[in-house]
Design a protein around this motif. Structure first.
Motif, PDB file in Angstrom:
ATOM      1  N   MET A   1     -10.806   0.366   9.646  1.00 55.54           N
ATOM      2  CA  MET A   1     -11.157  -0.346   8.412  1.00 55.54           C
ATOM      3  C   MET A   1     -11.426  -1.823   8.702  1.00 55.54           C
ATOM      4  O   MET A   1     -12.197  -2.470   7.995  1.00 55.54           O
ATOM      5  CB  MET A   1     -10.029  -0.206   7.381  1.00 55.54           C
TER       6      MET A   1
ATOM      7  N   GLN B   1      -0.489  10.519  11.373  1.00 56.56           N
ATOM      8  CA  GLN B   1      -0.632  10.143   9.964  1.00 56.56           C
ATOM      9  C   GLN B   1       0.257   8.921   9.711  1.00 56.56           C
ATOM     10  O   GLN B   1       1.386   8.869  10.202  1.00 56.56           O
ATOM     11  CB  GLN B   1      -0.227  11.319   9.078  1.00 56.56           C
TER      12      GLN B   1
ATOM     13  N   VAL C   1      -5.529   9.992  -4.821  1.00 59.39           N
ATOM     14  CA  VAL C   1      -4.962   9.124  -3.781  1.00 59.39           C
ATOM     15  C   VAL C   1      -4.772   7.694  -4.288  1.00 59.39           C
ATOM     16  O   VAL C   1      -3.958   6.960  -3.750  1.00 59.39           O
ATOM     17  CB  VAL C   1      -5.801   9.091  -2.478  1.00 59.39           C
TER      18      VAL C   1
ATOM     19  N   GLU D   1      -4.199  17.489  -1.151  1.00 61.86           N
ATOM     20  CA  GLU D   1      -3.404  16.423  -0.541  1.00 61.86           C
ATOM     21  C   GLU D   1      -2.174  16.988   0.149  1.00 61.86           C
ATOM     22  O   GLU D   1      -1.707  16.457   1.160  1.00 61.86           O
ATOM     23  CB  GLU D   1      -2.996  15.397  -1.609  1.00 61.86           C
TER      24      GLU D   1
ATOM     25  N   VAL E   1       0.835  -1.207   0.000  1.00 67.50           N
ATOM     26  CA  VAL E   1       0.000   0.000   0.000  1.00 67.50           C
ATOM     27  C   VAL E   1       0.866   1.253   0.000  1.00 67.50           C
ATOM     28  O   VAL E   1       2.065   1.204   0.250  1.00 67.50           O
ATOM     29  CB  VAL E   1      -0.948   0.064   1.223  1.00 67.50           C
TER      30      VAL E   1
ATOM     31  N   MET F   1      -9.452  16.325   3.006  1.00 68.13           N
ATOM     32  CA  MET F   1      -8.893  16.533   1.672  1.00 68.13           C
ATOM     33  C   MET F   1     -10.009  16.763   0.661  1.00 68.13           C
ATOM     34  O   MET F   1      -9.913  17.645  -0.201  1.00 68.13           O
ATOM     35  CB  MET F   1      -8.055  15.314   1.284  1.00 68.13           C
TER      36      MET F   1
ATOM     37  N   ASP G   1      -7.817   5.575  11.796  1.00 65.16           N
ATOM     38  CA  ASP G   1      -8.616   5.377  10.575  1.00 65.16           C
ATOM     39  C   ASP G   1      -8.363   3.996   9.976  1.00 65.16           C
ATOM     40  O   ASP G   1      -9.293   3.293   9.580  1.00 65.16           O
ATOM     41  CB  ASP G   1      -8.269   6.432   9.508  1.00 65.16           C
TER      42      ASP G   1
ATOM     43  N   PHE H   1      -0.922   7.796   2.011  1.00 62.17           N
ATOM     44  CA  PHE H   1      -2.368   7.973   1.968  1.00 62.17           C
ATOM     45  C   PHE H   1      -2.830   8.792   3.174  1.00 62.17           C
ATOM     46  O   PHE H   1      -2.413   8.536   4.301  1.00 62.17           O
ATOM     47  CB  PHE H   1      -3.040   6.597   1.987  1.00 62.17           C
ATOM     48  N   PRO H   2      -3.702   9.809   2.926  1.00 65.21           N
ATOM     49  CA  PRO H   2      -4.059  10.726   4.022  1.00 65.21           C
ATOM     50  C   PRO H   2      -5.043  10.122   5.031  1.00 65.21           C
ATOM     51  O   PRO H   2      -6.209  10.483   5.047  1.00 65.21           O
ATOM     52  CB  PRO H   2      -4.659  11.925   3.293  1.00 65.21           C
ATOM     53  N   VAL H   3      -4.571   9.213   5.863  1.00 67.58           N
ATOM     54  CA  VAL H   3      -5.387   8.675   6.950  1.00 67.58           C
ATOM     55  C   VAL H   3      -4.527   8.560   8.211  1.00 67.58           C
ATOM     56  O   VAL H   3      -3.302   8.496   8.130  1.00 67.58           O
ATOM     57  CB  VAL H   3      -5.969   7.287   6.623  1.00 67.58           C
TER      58      VAL H   3
ATOM     59  N   ARG I   1      -3.588   7.184  -7.190  1.00 65.89           N
ATOM     60  CA  ARG I   1      -2.570   7.369  -8.234  1.00 65.89           C
ATOM     61  C   ARG I   1      -3.149   7.012  -9.599  1.00 65.89           C
ATOM     62  O   ARG I   1      -2.525   6.302 -10.384  1.00 65.89           O
ATOM     63  CB  ARG I   1      -1.324   6.531  -7.941  1.00 65.89           C
TER      64      ARG I   1
ATOM     65  N   ARG J   1      -4.069  16.146   6.160  1.00 67.84           N
ATOM     66  CA  ARG J   1      -3.605  14.778   6.348  1.00 67.84           C
ATOM     67  C   ARG J   1      -4.743  13.778   6.554  1.00 67.84           C
ATOM     68  O   ARG J   1      -4.502  12.639   6.865  1.00 67.84           O
ATOM     69  CB  ARG J   1      -2.679  14.697   7.568  1.00 67.84           C
ATOM     70  N   ARG J   2      -5.981  14.244   6.452  1.00 70.26           N
ATOM     71  CA  ARG J   2      -7.113  13.326   6.591  1.00 70.26           C
ATOM     72  C   ARG J   2      -7.900  13.347   5.298  1.00 70.26           C
ATOM     73  O   ARG J   2      -8.092  14.416   4.698  1.00 70.26           O
ATOM     74  CB  ARG J   2      -8.023  13.749   7.746  1.00 70.26           C
ATOM     75  N   PHE J   3      -8.383  12.163   4.869  1.00 70.73           N
ATOM     76  CA  PHE J   3      -8.983  12.087   3.550  1.00 70.73           C
ATOM     77  C   PHE J   3     -10.280  12.891   3.443  1.00 70.73           C
ATOM     78  O   PHE J   3     -10.513  13.579   2.449  1.00 70.73           O
ATOM     79  CB  PHE J   3      -9.206  10.624   3.159  1.00 70.73           C
TER      80      PHE J   3
ATOM     81  N   ALA K   1      -9.568   2.274  -1.797  1.00 67.06           N
ATOM     82  CA  ALA K   1      -8.521   3.169  -2.292  1.00 67.06           C
ATOM     83  C   ALA K   1      -7.209   2.916  -1.568  1.00 67.06           C
ATOM     84  O   ALA K   1      -6.150   2.917  -2.180  1.00 67.06           O
ATOM     85  CB  ALA K   1      -8.947   4.632  -2.114  1.00 67.06           C
ATOM     86  N   PHE K   2      -7.285   2.693  -0.255  1.00 63.13           N
ATOM     87  CA  PHE K   2      -6.053   2.540   0.526  1.00 63.13           C
ATOM     88  C   PHE K   2      -5.428   1.164   0.327  1.00 63.13           C
ATOM     89  O   PHE K   2      -4.228   1.050   0.117  1.00 63.13           O
ATOM     90  CB  PHE K   2      -6.349   2.773   2.014  1.00 63.13           C
TER      91      PHE K   2
ATOM     92  N   ASP L   1       5.882  19.911   5.202  1.00 64.29           N
ATOM     93  CA  ASP L   1       6.690  19.627   4.026  1.00 64.29           C
ATOM     94  C   ASP L   1       6.711  20.768   3.024  1.00 64.29           C
ATOM     95  O   ASP L   1       7.367  20.678   2.003  1.00 64.29           O
ATOM     96  CB  ASP L   1       6.166  18.359   3.330  1.00 64.29           C
TER      97      ASP L   1
END
Lengths: 259, 432
Positions: free
Chosen positions: A103, A139, B35, B228, A89, B237, A99, A93-95, B37, B232-234, B176-177, B285
């Motif tokens: 899942m 994160q 996310v 993005e 993975v 976002m 989070d 990824f923004p989680v 790609r 930092r949280r979907f 997605a993840f 960043d």
């Protein structure tokens, strides 16, 4: 080794897996008892991960049958947990850590229901169990490799499964994380669950597993560690590529005939 | 610049509303593509829907009607299918496969448009660049209000997309993840992915008339990519991406109005500017954050070096170095201002300055001693690493190093290591 006499945890009956037409795993026939810590061991490219994915229905079977807890996968899917390889993975990824662990509860929740207080406290409990309670809101990209692997384990724990499949959970993981992971897996076994794990380190295999299977494109041997990890079996597993299976596989893929 | 005529104001309002609605839908779908790609796939679908639209119009569909939407969705899915086909059977890499599939389909669309120009009322130019400015002239009456047809289509699609995202939220995010784990858990990963691709086709078709095939790619990818960087949280976002998309549409349209240029083009330019700003100001960043962090470290190091140098001079080992560089002088001035150094030429340490300087020299010598004990380094190589690490040691780690060195008093050069507290606490006195 604890032998469950009632029902086997995991059975492969003459399982063959092919990518395209080319077989990569030949005629595996293997029975793993319930409630044990089981290692799948073999060289690179031996098909260890493929065997795991075949059990999980992630790759199609070219032949044979898999039964989990005595039933086809579809009937017991909710009782099966999976920890994929960490590299599979994108960790940017923004989680957050929580989070990801939540899942693990998604499949049970079903459509439209969101994780509630019960799921959140379960996630917190699972994170505590793998020693990550203090990074719950971080994160996931900011974690070390060992921590990321433990997040995956916590997600599988949140699934509250009876059979766990882990794909190389010790690869690129620091010693502290390794120990923590193994302690949790031993707890799962003590609770009567089955843990099946792909592993590459022969030296540590004897310390941790109740039983192992040696794999190199086919099943070489399976059973209690002391009986299986013999010099003769290891030589047959690691001594060299099986040119014969390779050659036949290529001929099958090309629809031709071997020389 | 604003036209006094209220009819004109209404025209602009409708155009802006259409652009913003289209942009919101694209940002929503685009976030999932970014996310995963899959931005390139969004690019591919947005081009490949053209032949679908042409054929649907040819079959009697009204531009903007349901038939055209269906044609576009089918064409989008054909692209994905062709890409996979080229990948698995022709052995083409996925990006190359998509490149072959969508350019070919788009070209077929262009050929069809020109060959059937007499029978199909589609202008290749507006397929590429859109005609946002003309959107308000094609209206349908709703509740007595003349609403642009394009806005109606875009709003319908947006509602469908939002409902889809809300209903399938968990499944979309898990897929997605980590698609493999989602599949193993029994989620319908194939259906979810196909749904995302259908959603991409829908968002694209709804945008076509307003912004055209080329700029819809910007609406799909750019706000999501900028978001993005920022959060930092979907779920945040998604909100930020939609916000950036809508803001970019409004600002871009107004700018195009002001400078009298193509609105869709200007919107894409504004979105690009938003991305650059996001890359600059992103927390952690971002370019600004990194420069600030680097410069503030340089500044702290200069101040601490200055203090340590004065402390060593007081110890009598060496003469204090005069500040040489500009940074040194600024550091000296700051230390005087904050009461760490006595003002004036001779400028020695104040009590509080001495306290701080002692801790830095202690860090330096502790590190030299630790290196001397645990790392095979010649004696004359110990100073440079200590000169670096001294700025990064905290009280707790200093204590651990000191404990490790218990019984080995003094640094490897034979000098005393200053105590952590001053005056040094006697053995029977309790710790502070």
């Amino acid at each position: 080794m604890t032998m469950s006499t009632t029902s086997a945890g995991l059975e492969f009956h003459d399982v063959t897996v092919a990518y395209g037409r080319r077989p990569v795993l030949w005629n595996v026939d293997l029975t793993v008892p319930g409630a044990c810590l089981f290692g799948i061991i073999g060289p690179n490219g031996a098909g260890k991960s493929t065997l795991l994915k075949a059990a999980l229905g992630l790759v199609p079977l070219a032949g044979g049958e898999v039964r989990i807890l005595g039933a086809p996968l579809e009937q017991v899917r909710a009782r099966v947990g999976y920890v994929p390889q960490r590299e599979s993975v994108d960790w940017d990824f923004p989680v957050t850590v929580t989070d990801v662990v939540l899942m693990g509860t998604y499949a049970r929740l079903g459509w439209l229901r969101r994780p509630g207080p019960r799921e959140r406290s379960l996630a917190a409990e699972c994170l505590d169990r793998v020693g990550l309670a203090d990074v719950a809101d971080r994160q996931i990209g900011r974690l070390s490799g060992g921590q990321q692997q433990r997040v995956f384990l916590a997600r599988a724990l949140a699934q509250q499964a009876d059979v766990y499949f882990l794909d190389e959970p010790m690869a690129g993981v620091d010693a502290r994380s390794q120990e923590r992971i193994f302690r949790v897996l031993a707890e799962l076994r003590a609770e009567g669950r089955l843990v099946v794990m792909v592993h590459h380190d022969l030296r540590s295999a004897g310390d941790w597993f109740d039983a192992v299977a040696l794999i190199d494109m086919r099943l070489v041997a399976a059973g209690p560690v002391a009986e299986v990890l013999t010099p003769e079996n290891l030589r047959r597993t690691y001594a060299g590529r099986l040119d014969l299976l390779d050659e036949i596989g290529r001929a099958v893929a090309e629809g031709g005939r071997t020389p | 610049m604003i036209d006094a005529d209220s009819t004109h104001l209404w025209m602009h309002f409708w155009a802006i509303a259409t652009a913003a609605t289209v942009s919101a839908g694209c940002a929503l779908v685009g976030s999932f593509l970014v996310v995963r790609r899959l931005s390139l796939l969004g690019d591919a679908i947005s081009h490949a829907v053209l032949p679908g639209i042409v054929l649907a119009v040819l079959a009697g569909g009204r531009p903007g009607g349901a038939g055209v939407f269906l044609g576009a969705v089918v064409a989008g899915l054909v692209t994905v299918w062709l890409t996979n086909l080229l990948g698995t059977h022709a052995g083409l890499a996925e990006d190359a496969g998509a490149g072959v599939a969508f350019t070919t389909l788009f070209a077929i669309g262009v050929v069809l448009v020109s060959a059937l120009a007499s029978r199909v009322d589609i202008d290749p130019g507006c397929v590429l660049y859109g005609i946002l400015e003309l959107v308000p002239f094609d209206t349908v009456p709703i509740l007595g209000l003349e609403v642009p047809r394009a806005l109606l289509a875009a709003a319908t699609v947006l509602v469908v997309l939002v409902i889809g995202a809300v209903v399938c939220w968990k499944e979309l995010v898990f897929t997605a993840f980590d698609p493999a784990a989602a599949r193993a858990a029994g989620l319908p990963v194939g259906v979810i992915t196909a749904g995302l691709l259908v959603a991409t086709s829908l968002a694209t078709v709804a945008s076509f008339e307003a912004v055209g095939a080329i700029l819809v790619v910007a609406m799909l990818a750019v706000p999501a990519a900028a978001a993005e960087l920022l959060v930092r949280r979907f779920h945040l976002m998604l909100v930020v991406a939609v916000g950036l998309g809508v803001a970019g549409s409004i600002l871009g349209y107004l700018a195009a109005w002001r400078f009298n240029t193509n609105a869709a083009g200007m919107i894409a330019v504004v979105l690009g500017i938003e991305y650059v700003v996001a890359a600059l100001v992103a927390p952690g960043d971002g370019i600004v954050a990194r420069v600030v962090s680097r410069e503030s470290l340089r500044w702290r190091v200069a101040c601490e070096d200055r203090l340590a140098s004065l402390w060593r001079a007081e110890e009598g080992d060496a003469a204090a170095l005069a500040p040489r560089t500009l940074l040194d002088r600024l550091a000296q001035a700051r230390l005087v201002f904050w009461g760490r150094i006595v003002p004036g030429r001779a400028g020695g340490l104040t009590d509080i300055g001495r306290e701080e300087a002692r801790v830095i020299v202690r860090s330096h010598r502790l590190w030299e001693a630790w290196l001397g004990r645990h790392v095979a380094l010649p004696l004359d190589h110990l100073h440079p690493p200590a000169e670096w690490i001294e700025h990064h040691l905290g009280a707790e780690v200093r204590g651990r190093i000191a404990a490790d060195l218990e019984g080995h008093e003094g640094d490897p050069h034979g000098r005393d290591i200053p105590s952590e507290e001053f005056p040094p606490r006697s053995a029977d006195e309790p710790a502070r």
